[in-house]
Design an enzyme around this catalytic site. Sequence first.
Site, PDB file in Angstrom:
ATOM      1  N   ASP A   1       2.825   2.459   2.651  1.00 46.69           N
ATOM      2  CA  ASP A   1       3.194   2.954   3.920  1.00 46.69           C
ATOM      3  C   ASP A   1       3.859   2.098   4.916  1.00 46.69           C
ATOM      4  OD1 ASP A   1       2.420   5.910   3.425  1.00 46.69           O
ATOM      5  OD2 ASP A   1       0.778   5.005   2.871  1.00 46.69           O
TER       6      ASP A   1
ATOM      7  N   CYS B   1      -2.554   8.650   6.327  1.00 44.23           N
ATOM      8  CA  CYS B   1      -1.260   8.491   7.115  1.00 44.23           C
ATOM      9  C   CYS B   1      -1.167   8.713   8.463  1.00 44.23           C
ATOM     10  CB  CYS B   1      -0.327   9.746   6.392  1.00 44.23           C
ATOM     11  SG  CYS B   1      -0.041   9.297   4.927  1.00 44.23           S
TER      12      CYS B   1
ATOM     13  N   CYS C   1       5.218   8.275   2.111  1.00 43.81           N
ATOM     14  CA  CYS C   1       5.178   9.490   1.573  1.00 43.81           C
ATOM     15  C   CYS C   1       5.571  10.485   2.426  1.00 43.81           C
ATOM     16  CB  CYS C   1       3.980   9.692   1.081  1.00 43.81           C
ATOM     17  SG  CYS C   1       2.724   9.585   1.710  1.00 43.81           S
TER      18      CYS C   1
ATOM     19  N   CYS D   1       0.709  -1.240   0.075  1.00 44.66           N
ATOM     20  CA  CYS D   1      -0.058  -0.022  -0.118  1.00 44.66           C
ATOM     21  C   CYS D   1       0.925   1.330  -0.054  1.00 44.66           C
ATOM     22  CB  CYS D   1      -0.757   0.233   1.334  1.00 44.66           C
ATOM     23  SG  CYS D   1      -2.317  -1.274   0.922  1.00 44.66           S
TER      24      CYS D   1
END
Lengths: 395, 395, 147, 147
Positions: free
Chosen positions: C37, C104, C60, C35
């Site tokens: 992360d 996130c 990211c 995915c």
Amino acid sequence: MQIYADNAATTKMSRTAIEAMLPYMETYFGNPSSLHSVGQAAAEALQKARESVAAALGADPREITFTSGGSEADNQAIVSAGNLGAKKGKKHIISTAFEHHAVLHTLKKMESQGFEVTLLPVHENGIVTAEEVAAAIRPDTCLVTIMFANNEIGSIQPIEAISRVCHEKGVLFHTDAVQAAGHLPINVKEQEIDMLSLSAHKFHGPKGVGVLYARRGIALSNIIEGGAQERGKRAGTENIPGIVGMAAALHEACTHMTENAAHMTALRDKLIAGLEKIPHGALNGDRANRLPGNINFCFEGIEGESLLLLLDQKGICASSGSACTSGSLEPSHVLLAIGRPHEVAHGSLRLSLCEWNTEAEVDYMLQEIPKVVDYLRSMSPVWKDLTSGKKKFML
Amino acid sequence: MQIYADNAATTKMSRTAIEAMLPYMETYFGNPSSLHSVGQAAAEALQKARESVAAALGADPREITFTSGGSEADNQAIVSAGNLGAKKGKKHIISTAFEHHAVLHTLKKMESQGFEVTLLPVHENGIVTAEEVAAAIRPDTCLVTIMFANNEIGSIQPIEAISRVCHEKGVLFHTDAVQAAGHLPINVKEQEIDMLSLSAHKFHGPKGVGVLYARRGIALSNIIEGGAQERGKRAGTENIPGIVGMAAALHEACTHMTENAAHMTALRDKLIAGLEKIPHGALNGDRANRLPGNINFCFEGIEGESLLLLLDQKGICASSGSACTSGSLEPSHVLLAIGRPHEVAHGSLRLSLCEWNTEAEVDYMLQEIPKVVDYLRSMSPVWKDLTSGKKKFML
Amino acid sequence: MALYSEKVMDHFTHPRNVGEIENADGVGQVGNAKCGDIMKIYLKIDNDVITDVKFNTFGCGSAIASSSMATEMIKGKPVSQALELTNKAVVEALDGLPAYKLHCSVLAEEAVKSALKDYYDKNNIAYDHSLFPNCEDCGYCEIKKEK
Amino acid sequence: MALYSEKVMDHFTHPRNVGEIENADGVGQVGNAKCGDIMKIYLKIDNDVITDVKFNTFGCGSAIASSSMATEMIKGKPVSQALELTNKAVVEALDGLPAYKLHCSVLAEEAVKSALKDYYDKNNIAYDHSLFPNCEDCGYCEIKKEK
Ligand SMILES: Cc1ncc(COP(=O)(O)O)c(C=O)c1O
Ligand SMILES: Cc1ncc(COP(=O)(O)O)c(C=O)c1O
């Protein structure tokens, strides 16, 4: 003297619009989808332009989709409303006989896909009433699309009254505001407009860029598929210079709308009064509910293209709904829609002003146009038949 | 130092293109449909631009349709070929898994309209062979659409061989040449290309303008309905400044193609050689059949967006096929198509050069990129798992 | 309207508490490389107070910034307070995240909780299991894939 | 690539032989105002030679230019030669017309023929009827309407 009186066809770009664009051509050239700073500078410009255009229309930035012009916006509005309607089994669309071809030809395409289209007739003054729209609405009507102001004869439609009857009956209302934006007050919320199209080059902005406003909650269908630009509703790398230039031009036009309109209306009315002295001519379109810059006459016994070309020789850039200007033998569908006979519709002249036209230009036009009309009539067999009594004058 | 190495996303406009456009923004602003001299000056510019673009492609001016960009051209090519095919009961289209979304999403729309689409798999080097195309052609195939060169990994397809097998079987061939035009030799007649799309902003031209070439005899379907511009095949007032700027940029790009390519190829190969020294990285796309300006690597253990942002901090504008750059969790469909696993595809870096990049810039990038990769790996739990042996290296 | 707020960029370019803690009292890892992360958080806990925290993140800019901010927010705090960290608080402390990057912050919250759970488990401390959702419960990956 | 050639513009802005001839020996009128073009040609004929010719035209620039050019081309010519005037010759003499304006040259040819036919009829001169198609035979109006 060179006089540009064809602003309904396109306008000269303003310095404001050019100056706004140049930095995005020369320096901030990034792709707004790029994450790096060059791209993000472009993304920021895009967002600012979106906010500016939204503010000019009384809309929310998320309701603004940038397109390649008025035609694309018209196409997308109609196809989107049609698709939404079809999902509910509603496949009837109402419009008028004197819309722009961007609307009429899209409606033709919709007909070929099983939609039924009612084109309302237009009164002699070039106006459709809300009552007529109300009467045409059926349970299966999914869209009413009626232009804000007509591009040929300048007549302004009763947009608020029309949108109200649409919403009383739960029908979406789209308006082609290509001739109105920047020239007439627009507030999509107050005027209850669900969808609206505009095109930058009609208000001193750049060519090849326009806007489709669609009220939140109206799901657009893509005309152009691909990348996720414009919230996935319009693919293609964004024309940042064009969009920024459009936003600057629209802002400027809206800021000076009242004074511009006053100036243009005065010139317009002087031109109308002067041209009405030409015998056997007639003003096309409503006298009062009329774009500030629009003058449109029919002159019996002459043909429009030759009139235009001779005026051009005298430095006057004008336009005509004459068939000969378009390579078809059918004269302007707009003039036919307001009841002008073919013979007369061929002899039309449109002058469309902007805020930069002057009274001296108007005086010059009033001096030259009658001469050219006289000259063409002097060699016209039709005029001879009319003056000799062989044919009856229509105007 | 600010280094722009994202020319596949968009390019900086050339002075040539800007200078070519300005007169049409400032002075010759007419609508080419207008009969007067201001309009006819625009019509002349339009025709000259059409001739220039046609010459650059080895086409006839009448085969050139100006659009709002590469996406619109791709959409129109596919829809047109589909409509022509449907008339003969042929509703099968062949393409590849790594086309641009302008093609892939249009093909999705065609599927929803009853077309069957075969997406050919792509080899690890990012190339599809003519034999594979030939094998996929069926009696009901109406179109093969395969990009000239891939926008992410730069691999160049064997266009002539593919077009030949298409024509042996009487199938139309379209190529998305958005990344190729101005960079690779194109001659539609010699390469037997039936339809071709390009976009001006990929070769230092303006944004928001493109071309659809369609061989004479191929009837286009309108994507945008309305006025009779572009021989009735693309409505909307023509974006004259954009079209003129595009023609000037394409002419310049084609004039200097050989020397530009030599310069870029040298820089490209130096970058590739340098980046290959980073352990557990791999070049994406074919080494030889590759756009002169394209460098694309996967680096294991890191994620692309953070790489881009840190490079941007160092003045390097680059791009990534990372999912995070697009707001989706799916990494680049192109990298997946050439067989990169998800984990690795997330860690990709694309540098795309133009003729203005310098060796000093390359040296700077070769100095900085490995440092940033190292830094990100140093804080990456994935890298730790790889180096500790908990996970196996894939590259 | 840059992509990220200044706060996010600050925490991304100068992340606080990067690293590992040997013999950590609690370690938590969430997310997966597929995915895009992965976050791993290490806790040093003395007397129910988080005396040190370190993280490693693959992801990211906003994933790294969220990890950094989350570690700052729980450092020196009692475990009970750390348990109350929400992704919303992380987003606010970062002056916002783009909508499509909110996951996130969810990951950061989960990484902290996962490390705390590990601490409880290692020390046989009883706890309310409903406080510790699994990565899978977030549903973000699934939602995105459906689209 | 201006709209019209210089020749067309010259004949449009300075048309030759505009006017009428009283007691003309032949008069012909073709086209109709609905379609946007009417041409009327007057001939003075002495000893089978066209000694004078005048025209009146309602129509676009190329219609006026075609009329003007056609009258120039037959002036001073014997009737037999005027009868051979073709629209193609008019177009060539004008250095071309845009494709969608070609019907103007057809109209000019027909106007000349129609005036000559009138001369024959008035003077009871026998002639081959097939030489004189009717306006309706041109078909241009119909073709355009179908489109
Ligand atoms: C291969 C390819 N096709 C199509 C496009 C679409 O072009 P545009 O964004 O100009 O519409 C692009 C670039 O964005 C591209 O790289
Ligand atoms: C009323 C109206 N609608 C639509 C259009 C189409 O706009 P564009 O040519 O910018 O696509 C125009 C002008 O051309 C117009 O006047």
